[in-house]
Design a protein around this motif. Structure first.
Motif, PDB file in Angstrom:
ATOM      1  N   LYS A 187       0.941  -1.256   0.115  1.00  0.00           N
ATOM      2  CA  LYS A 187       0.045  -0.056  -0.072  1.00  0.00           C
ATOM      3  C   LYS A 187       0.690   1.195  -0.088  1.00  0.00           C
ATOM      4  O   LYS A 187       0.567   2.202  -0.793  1.00  0.00           O
ATOM      5  N   GLU A 190       2.384   1.914  -3.176  1.00  0.00           N
ATOM      6  CA  GLU A 190       1.377   2.257  -4.427  1.00  0.00           C
ATOM      7  C   GLU A 190       1.257   3.638  -4.238  1.00  0.00           C
ATOM      8  O   GLU A 190       0.973   4.593  -5.190  1.00  0.00           O
ATOM      9  N   TYR A 191       1.097   4.298  -2.750  1.00  0.00           N
ATOM     10  CA  TYR A 191       0.592   5.657  -2.588  1.00  0.00           C
ATOM     11  C   TYR A 191       1.964   6.405  -3.039  1.00  0.00           C
ATOM     12  O   TYR A 191       1.785   7.673  -3.599  1.00  0.00           O
ATOM     13  N   SER A 194       2.544   6.308  -6.837  1.00  0.00           N
ATOM     14  CA  SER A 194       1.501   6.910  -7.539  1.00  0.00           C
ATOM     15  C   SER A 194       1.528   8.515  -7.544  1.00  0.00           C
ATOM     16  O   SER A 194       1.387   9.374  -8.512  1.00  0.00           O
ATOM     17  N   LEU A 247      -6.986   6.208  -6.529  1.00  0.00           N
ATOM     18  CA  LEU A 247      -7.332   5.241  -5.707  1.00  0.00           C
ATOM     19  C   LEU A 247      -8.548   4.869  -4.958  1.00  0.00           C
ATOM     20  O   LEU A 247      -8.897   3.913  -4.739  1.00  0.00           O
ATOM     21  N   ASN A 251      -9.559   5.256   0.436  1.00  0.00           N
ATOM     22  CA  ASN A 251      -7.972   5.315   0.678  1.00  0.00           C
ATOM     23  C   ASN A 251      -7.549   6.473   1.287  1.00  0.00           C
ATOM     24  O   ASN A 251      -6.284   6.679   1.412  1.00  0.00           O
ATOM     25  N   TYR A 255      -3.738   6.908   3.056  1.00  0.00           N
ATOM     26  CA  TYR A 255      -2.918   7.701   2.539  1.00  0.00           C
ATOM     27  C   TYR A 255      -2.489   8.613   3.275  1.00  0.00           C
ATOM     28  O   TYR A 255      -1.293   9.231   3.232  1.00  0.00           O
TER      29      TYR A 255
END
Length: 434
Positions: A187, A190-191, A194, A247, A251, A255
């Protein structure tokens, strides 16, 4: 003069955006403010002529009031015996010349010092980032990189010299991750990735450099520094908003938590590069938690704001003649009560007004369509304002030799009458210097 005009008009735009931002930062799409700051940067750096009323051509006793000094005199107008009045080459007083020279030197020195400061900061930061090692053996990151490749090749690196993820490079972007970061947390990866990918797609590093150039040029304007701080902040907030929109709103909390965990004290490296870490962390978290999908009304307001700012940037700033016509003494009250000064809006829409004798009058706006008025607004001896006849300014001569002979004959300069708009009533004198 042009730098001051650009800085002033941009400053007014910055104030307006600052107020709107304070009232609607969480009600409008964050891209709106990035776009608005972009327009401000263009206003600061693109030298578009603005017909703001200025006074040029100071002589020993008077000056012509014009709206734009960019018109070049016609070659035949060498007979314009005021030694280049139409080109803004008239003599200024020694005191004024010294003041402007001193201010110019101070401005140049300030710009150079600031530019050197940023350049040294850039070199130091770049050297640190160049020490980062390639990151090639992480399957999770490699898979993400494969799925999100752009035309510009993105490279991944890892460094123990930083504490928060950073993106640098414009045409060959590189994402540098801190060595202390957990590279197995799906996670968080991904944050972070991105977020950095959005910076790369939007060329945010390039915009950072542009904003620094604007600060170096307009360092004397405190509003430009306000713009610089808020622009960098809004780049991050806008990036956060786009990550959440991709996302999903569910989230947001995770985040924001990732942002808190990675946020460290801002380093000098953030002057040029985009990072996931602290950049007014509190405002960013509030913005993340208040995120809601933008409605049609929000988009409409955003479009209107951007269009309005674009118009302010592109359309010349109009000013009325009356605004720069202060009363010099009580004895001039009666004169100014009779003096008619048409506004630039009136001239633009209807042309120059005509007096009872068929003569046009007003400030010479140097428009490519409108001809020069017969009576030109001017400031004469002792600050008295009125009109001078164009025919008095430029006697008829048929050759350069005649113009030079005329100049020689009037070597010490000469006085011409200053009239009301009727072209008959003399209210003062205008001095033309060679």
């Amino acid at each position: 003069m042009r730098i001051l005009q650009m800085s002033f008009s941009a400053g007014m735009l910055i104030l307006a955006i600052f107020v709107i931002r304070s009232l609607a930062i969480n009600r409008l799409p964050k891209k709106t403010f990035v776009a608005l700051w972009g327009i401000v940067l263009l206003r600061l750096l693109v030298p578009i002529t603005i017909p703001v009323k200025i006074n040029i051509g100071d002589t020993l006793g008077g000056r012509i009031l014009v709206e734009n000094v960019d018109k070049t005199a016609n070659a035949l107008d060498l007979n314009y015996v005021v030694s280049g009045l139409m080109q803004g080459q008239m003599e200024t007083s020694p005191q004024a010349a010294n003041i402007f020279s001193t201010l110019y030197v101070v401005w140049v020195i300030g710009a150079i010092i600031l530019l050197l400061f940023f350049l040294v900061s850039y070199i130091r930061s770049y050297r640190k980032l160049q020490e980062a090692l390639p990151l090639e053996d992480n399957e999770l990151l490699n898979a993400w990189l494969h799925e999100n490749q752009l035309r510009r090749t993105i490279k991944l690196r890892v460094s123990d010299r930083i504490s928060t993820p950073i993106t640098y490079g414009i045409f060959s972007p590189k994402i540098v991750l801190p060595k202390m970061m957990c590279l197995t947390d799906n996670k968080q990866i991904e944050y972070v990735m991105s977020h950095e990918l959005i910076h790369i797609k939007r060329f945010d590093n390039l915009w950072k450099i542009v904003s620094i150039i604007a600060v170096c040029v307009h360092w004397f304007n405190p509003l430009v520094w306000v713009m610089y701080v808020l622009f960098n902040r809004d780049l991050e907030i806008s990036c956060d908003e786009e990550v959440i929109s991709i996302l999903g709103e569910n989230n947001k909390e995770a985040y924001a938590l990732a942002l808190i965990n990675l946020a460290e004290k801002r380093a000098s490296i953030s002057l040029f590069y985009n990072g996931f870490g602290k950049n007014s962390i509190q405002e960013r978290i509030v913005s993340i938690m208040k995120y809601k999908k933008t409605k049609v009304l929000g988009f409409g307001c955003a479009i209107i704001l951007v269009l309005a700012a674009s118009i302010v940037f592109a359309v010349p700033t109009l000013s009325t003649g009356e605004s720069s016509m202060p009363l010099i003494t009580t004895s001039t009250n009666a004169i100014y009560a009779k003096l008619d000064v048409p506004s630039i809006e009136e001239i633009t829409l209807n042309g120059y007004p005509v007096n009872e004798f068929g003569e046009t009058y007003g400030p010479d706006i140097y428009d490519s369509i409108l001809p020069e008025p017969d009576l030109i607004l001017a400031e004469g001896v002792n600050g008295v304002k009125g009109y001078v006849k164009a025919s008095d300014l430029s006697p008829e001569v048929k050759s350069i030799e005649e113009a030079l002979a005329y100049n020689k004959q009037h070597k010490g300069g000469r006085y011409i009458p200053l009239y009301l708009q009727d072209g008959k009533t003399i209210i003062g004198e205008f001095y033309i210097s060679n």
